[in-house]
Design a protein around this motif. Structure first.
Motif, mmCIF file in Angstrom:
data_model
loop_
_atom_site.group_PDB
_atom_site.id
_atom_site.type_symbol
_atom_site.label_atom_id
_atom_site.label_comp_id
_atom_site.label_asym_id
_atom_site.label_seq_id
_atom_site.Cartn_x
_atom_site.Cartn_y
_atom_site.Cartn_z
ATOM 1 N N GLU A 120 0.843 -1.155 -0.020
ATOM 2 C CA GLU A 120 -0.133 0.010 0.205
ATOM 3 C C GLU A 120 0.913 1.248 0.121
ATOM 4 O O GLU A 120 0.632 2.147 -0.725
ATOM 5 C CB GLU A 120 -1.191 -0.070 1.282
ATOM 6 N N THR B 173 -1.570 -0.929 -4.421
ATOM 7 C CA THR B 173 -2.967 -1.334 -4.083
ATOM 8 C C THR B 173 -4.111 -0.525 -4.036
ATOM 9 O O THR B 173 -3.633 0.563 -4.421
ATOM 10 C CB THR B 173 -2.928 -1.829 -2.450
ATOM 11 N N TYR B 174 -5.396 -1.018 -4.095
ATOM 12 C CA TYR B 174 -6.360 -0.091 -4.017
ATOM 13 C C TYR B 174 -7.670 -0.737 -3.357
ATOM 14 O O TYR B 174 -7.550 -2.155 -3.487
ATOM 15 C CB TYR B 174 -7.018 0.334 -5.557
ATOM 16 N N GLU B 175 -8.514 -0.152 -2.865
ATOM 17 C CA GLU B 175 -9.565 -0.809 -2.206
ATOM 18 C C GLU B 175 -10.905 -0.674 -2.877
ATOM 19 O O GLU B 175 -11.349 0.088 -3.640
ATOM 20 C CB GLU B 175 -9.870 0.109 -0.775
ATOM 21 N N ASP C 192 -2.847 -4.285 -7.647
ATOM 22 C CA ASP C 192 -3.110 -3.390 -9.128
ATOM 23 C C ASP C 192 -2.039 -4.249 -10.175
ATOM 24 O O ASP C 192 -0.677 -3.385 -10.143
ATOM 25 C CB ASP C 192 -3.038 -2.129 -9.088
ATOM 26 N N LYS D 102 -9.986 -3.133 -11.468
ATOM 27 C CA LYS D 102 -9.412 -2.287 -12.292
ATOM 28 C C LYS D 102 -8.937 -3.155 -13.736
ATOM 29 O O LYS D 102 -8.976 -2.526 -14.705
ATOM 30 C CB LYS D 102 -8.223 -1.448 -11.878
#
Ligand code: AMP
Ligand code: ZN
Length: 461
Positions: free
Chosen positions: A141, A146-148, A156, A187
């Motif tokens: 992170e 990363t993404y939530e 990602d 994504k």
């Protein structure tokens, strides 16, 4: 030693990072049911490799994990992962998830011994590495990988340039081929969960607090985190079944290399699948076999071990009961032959045959050809006691417990000592029992105890 590296698609000489020391990891079992014989083929491959490296003089630091945390298993057919197998099994058997994993872990470890597989330095349990998995996500992170989404924290994959280096599936070519993605918040279709939130309003049996919310780690994460914790940022060899290469191992590479900025694994070794009756094992075809099924039909675990050795690990192996019977007949023949040879500890080990045997294993772990050398030795004109010592040396890799079949007579006085020791043990007089054991050892013999309270005396080899 040379081995086929799935990463470079070449047979390469193994050059450990630290000369003389090999760091090796193998993806272990998910402990929610009996292991099937295909799993055992892969674990045997890891064992053959460890044994051979040791025979060649390497030290091997070997770790195998046990997945005792339920995950949603992503597969190529079901990238989102359908169900948590541990929770499902717990409902089916009416037991807690903890009881399920404890029960099947125990069974796994017993069968592992039955097959005479080399114990790793540690069987790492995923549930004991939750903190380090959370740390790994936090690192990713911080570095912006990363993404939530509403259901979890994702990696990602478009941010890892090398994505696809093992699987050949790049973010682009998967995007083009993707049908409607079942998770529109992702994504890229290749992105995968690092942390999944527990469903709202539902308490899972296995869930943990994390900086992102209550939930559980993604499956791929456990191997990366255990390797980092136990073996370091870069390891030499990573073993697993071929089914894990495309997604699980590619994702292990992505997470680990993005977190550390270092290469993760130098040699990827993938074992081909075991098929049954020419196809996939399946419950509906009634040909889904476990080690218990093998034993119930009168075969020993070592018969199965012998069967595994008759095929090269990268070639398919088709299990049939006829092949199993042939393996048993052959192994019994070997036991007969060995017990007929005269044992003389001073007899020479044949360098010529050991060299030939090792050369076959040097070439991408060719067990069938090494076995052929073993038979060539048996049929040769080498003196018997020399044959026997050479066979015993080969058995360091074959692991058929051949020393147990040597026809050595145990002298009266040693047998009496062993009986005396057993009496002490039965009566809990452990210090005296230990003293007698030492006395027996000093005289050149060893006692082995069985779980049933009996014992065996052997000449020290
Ligand atoms: P699993 O418990 O399904 O994650 O599998 C544990 C290990 O066994 C993994 O390395 C798998 O790739 C391997 N494996 C599973 N099925 C087979 C099979 N039929 N033949 C060979 N290896 C297998
Ligand atoms: Zn793994």
């Amino acid at each position: 030693m040379k081995i086929y590296n799935s990463l470079t698609k070449n047979i390469e000489e193994i050059m450990p990072i630290e000369p003389g020391n090999v760091k090796m990891y193998c993806c272990g079992p998910t402990v929610y049911k009996d292991q099937q014989i295909g799993n055992w083929r892969t674990f045997s491959l890891a064992d053959f490799l460890v044994r051979f490296l040791k025979m060649g003089g390497y030290k091997v630091d070997f770790i195998m994990n046990m997945t005792d945390v339920g995950h949603l298993f992503e597969t190529s057919n079901d990238p989102e992962g359908g169900e948590d197998k541990i929770e499902k099994q717990s409902v089916e058997e009416g037991k807690s998830a903890r009881d399920i994993v404890d029960m099947y872990s125990k069974m796994f470890l017993e069968e592992y011994k039955d097959l005479n597989l080399t114990e790793p330095r540690k069987f790492t349990k995923a549930s004991e590495y939750i903190d380090s998995q959370i740390d790994l996500i936090a690192t990713l992170e911080d570095k912006g990988f990363t993404y939530e989404t509403t259901d979890g924290v994702y990696f990602d994959t478009s941010k890892f340039e090398k994505y696809g280096n093992l699987s050949g599936l790049t973010v682009e070519n998967v995007k083009e081929g993707a049908r409607v993605d079942p998770n529109p918040e992702k994504k890229n279709p290749t992105d995968f969960a690092l942390w999944k939130f527990s469903p709202e309003g539902k308490k899972r049996q296995q869930e943990w607090q994390s900086p992102w919310g209550v939930g559980f780690p993604g499956w791929h994460l456990e191997c990366s985190s255990m390797i980092l914790t136990e073996l370091g940022e870069t390891i030499d060899i990573h073993v697993g079944g071929e089914d894990l290469k495309m997604i699980h191992h590619q994702n292990e590479i992505a997470q680990s290399e993005c977190a550390t900025g270092k290469p993760f694994v130098n040699y990827w070794v993938h074992g081909a699948f075991l098929t049954v009756d020419g196809g996939k094992m399946s419950k509906s075809l009634n040909n889904f076999y476990t080690l218990s099924d093998i034993k119930n039909k009168g075969f020993s675990p070592l018969d199965l071990r012998y069967l595994f050795m008759t095929s090269h690990y990268r070639g398919s192996l088709n299990f049939t009961w006829e092949a199993m019977q042939n393996a048993q007949n052959t192994l019994n023949r070997i036991y007969d032959i060995v017990s007929g040879y005269e044992y003389d500890e001073r007899a020479e080990v044949s360098d010529k045959y050991i060299k030939k045997f090792m050369e076959k294993l040097d070439e991408d772990l060719n067990m069938p050809e090494a076995l052929a050398v073993f038979w060539e030795l048996i049929k040769s004109a080498t003196p018997e006691s020399s044959k026997l010592n050479t066979i015993l040396k080969m058995d360091e890799v074959l692991g058929l417990r051949l020393q147990e079949h040597i026809g050595v007579e145990i002298p009266e006085n040693i047998l009496n000592l062993a009986k005396m020791r057993n009496e002490y043990r039965k009566n809990g007089i452990w210090d005296k029992a230990d003293m007698v054991r030492k006395q027996i050892n000093d005289l050149g013999y060893v006692v082995e105890d069985s779980q049933t309270g009996s014992f065996k005396v052997k000449k020290k080899l």
